[in-house]
Design a protein around this motif. Structure first.
Motif, PDB file in Angstrom:
ATOM      1  N   GLY A  16      16.812   8.774  90.661  1.00  0.00           N
ATOM      2  CA  GLY A  16      17.934   9.575  90.874  1.00  0.00           C
ATOM      3  C   GLY A  16      17.292  11.021  91.737  1.00  0.00           C
ATOM      4  O   GLY A  16      16.284  11.275  91.711  1.00  0.00           O
ATOM      5  N   MET A  54      24.580  15.652  95.831  1.00  0.00           N
ATOM      6  CA  MET A  54      25.617  14.506  96.398  1.00  0.00           C
ATOM      7  C   MET A  54      25.123  14.193  97.712  1.00  0.00           C
ATOM      8  O   MET A  54      25.048  15.135  98.933  1.00  0.00           O
ATOM      9  CB  MET A  54      26.904  15.006  96.582  1.00  0.00           C
ATOM     10  CG  MET A  54      27.494  15.086  95.037  1.00  0.00           C
ATOM     11  SD  MET A  54      27.881  13.994  94.256  1.00  0.00           S
ATOM     12  CE  MET A  54      28.849  12.975  94.944  1.00  0.00           C
ATOM     13  N   ALA A  93      22.035   2.167  90.754  1.00  0.00           N
ATOM     14  CA  ALA A  93      21.399   3.139  91.113  1.00  0.00           C
ATOM     15  C   ALA A  93      21.253   4.123  89.928  1.00  0.00           C
ATOM     16  O   ALA A  93      22.114   4.230  89.382  1.00  0.00           O
ATOM     17  CB  ALA A  93      21.735   3.539  92.320  1.00  0.00           C
ATOM     18  N   GLY A  94      20.214   5.035  89.631  1.00  0.00           N
ATOM     19  CA  GLY A  94      20.245   5.742  88.745  1.00  0.00           C
ATOM     20  C   GLY A  94      21.066   7.153  89.202  1.00  0.00           C
ATOM     21  O   GLY A  94      21.335   7.346  90.325  1.00  0.00           O
ATOM     22  N   CYS A  95      21.604   7.693  88.156  1.00  0.00           N
ATOM     23  CA  CYS A  95      22.577   8.669  88.146  1.00  0.00           C
ATOM     24  C   CYS A  95      22.146   9.809  87.185  1.00  0.00           C
ATOM     25  O   CYS A  95      22.247   9.407  86.187  1.00  0.00           O
ATOM     26  CB  CYS A  95      24.182   8.516  88.175  1.00  0.00           C
ATOM     27  SG  CYS A  95      25.395   9.745  88.398  1.00  0.00           S
ATOM     28  N   GLY A  96      21.711  10.893  87.702  1.00  0.00           N
ATOM     29  CA  GLY A  96      21.111  11.805  86.628  1.00  0.00           C
ATOM     30  C   GLY A  96      19.992  11.355  85.976  1.00  0.00           C
ATOM     31  O   GLY A  96      19.685  11.702  84.715  1.00  0.00           O
ATOM     32  N   ASN A  97      19.157  10.429  86.646  1.00  0.00           N
ATOM     33  CA  ASN A  97      18.137  10.011  86.081  1.00  0.00           C
ATOM     34  C   ASN A  97      16.793  10.819  86.062  1.00  0.00           C
ATOM     35  O   ASN A  97      16.192  10.953  87.050  1.00  0.00           O
ATOM     36  CB  ASN A  97      17.663   8.887  86.744  1.00  0.00           C
ATOM     37  CG  ASN A  97      16.642   7.689  86.298  1.00  0.00           C
ATOM     38  OD1 ASN A  97      16.487   7.891  84.977  1.00  0.00           O
ATOM     39  ND2 ASN A  97      15.819   7.121  86.969  1.00  0.00           N
TER      40      ASN A  97
END
Length: 222
Positions: free
Chosen positions: A192, A196, A216-220
């Motif tokens: 992540g 944006m 994909a990682g989001c907030g990872n």
């Protein structure tokens, strides 16, 4: 850095090129048939991570919770082990000497320079450990009689776009393009980057439109 360009004498046709030297840019600026639509500067970034967390040195034969949690054994019993599916992993690399990856079907390994996006294909290696960790979750082998990977028979394409936990816009962009060229049906970006960012929008869209699933990682973060 890399830039999107459009020839002035076309009807909306857009092409993309990378600029590495000042001379390259000057040649484009002096071309009357080219106008610059948009410019992306190659940004370098670090992914947040806890340095106290590292790769495991051994796996317990009694603890295979990942495969059990997703019900993988049901699909294994029906002969579904990932065969015929090409998966791209964009990460820190692949340690082909790791015992749980001995026998994994690694078809391509790409090493991408974070500054220029140049691609080479050396002997597979991991610049950290995270890419190997992800690959083992996907296709870890049954060397000790315990099924480690969720889909042990997938065909694997590894694009090493990171150095440890450091990446760049151009290296990830190139990795996405390589996964498209290789015909990957699934692509994993297990990291992540806060904020944006639309710099990879077109590359991801191209993969999706080809029928690829992109994860994909989001907030990872830890």
């Amino acid at each position: 850095s890399f830039r999107t360009l459009a020839p002035r004498n076309s009807l909306g046709a857009v092409s993309e090129t990378r600029i590495v030297t000042l001379e390259d840019l000057q040649r484009l600026e002096n071309d009357p048939d080219i106008s610059v639509m948009r410019v992306w500067e190659n940004e370098f970034f670090d992914f947040p991570y806890d340095p106290g967390i590292g790769a495991v040195t051994a796996a317990s034969n009694e603890d295979n919770w990942g495969a059990l949690a997703v019900g993988a054994e049901l699909y294994w019993g029906r002969g579904a082990r990932g065969q015929g599916i090409k998966v791209g992993i964009i990460d820190s690399g692949f340690d082909h000497l790791h015992p749980n990856l001995h026998g994994a079907n690694l078809s391509k390994f790409f090493d991408i320079d974070r500054k220029s996006g140049a691609v080479s294909s050396p002997e597979p290696y991991d610049s950290g450990w995270h890419g190997t960790h992800c690959a083992a979750i996907l296709c870890g082998q049954e060397i000790d009689g315990v099924k480690r990977g969720i889909a042990p028979d997938v065909e694997l394409v590894v694009a090493k776009a990171l150095v440890g936990f450091q990446g760049s816009e151009v290296s990830v962009q190139k990795a996405l393009e390589l996964c498209l060229d290789e015909g990957c049906r699934i692509v994993s970006l297990s990291f992540g980057w806060p904020g944006m960012h639309d710099v990879w929008h077109d590359a991801v869209r191209n993969l999706i439109e080809s029928g690829c699933l992109v994860f994909a990682g989001c907030g990872n973060s830890f």
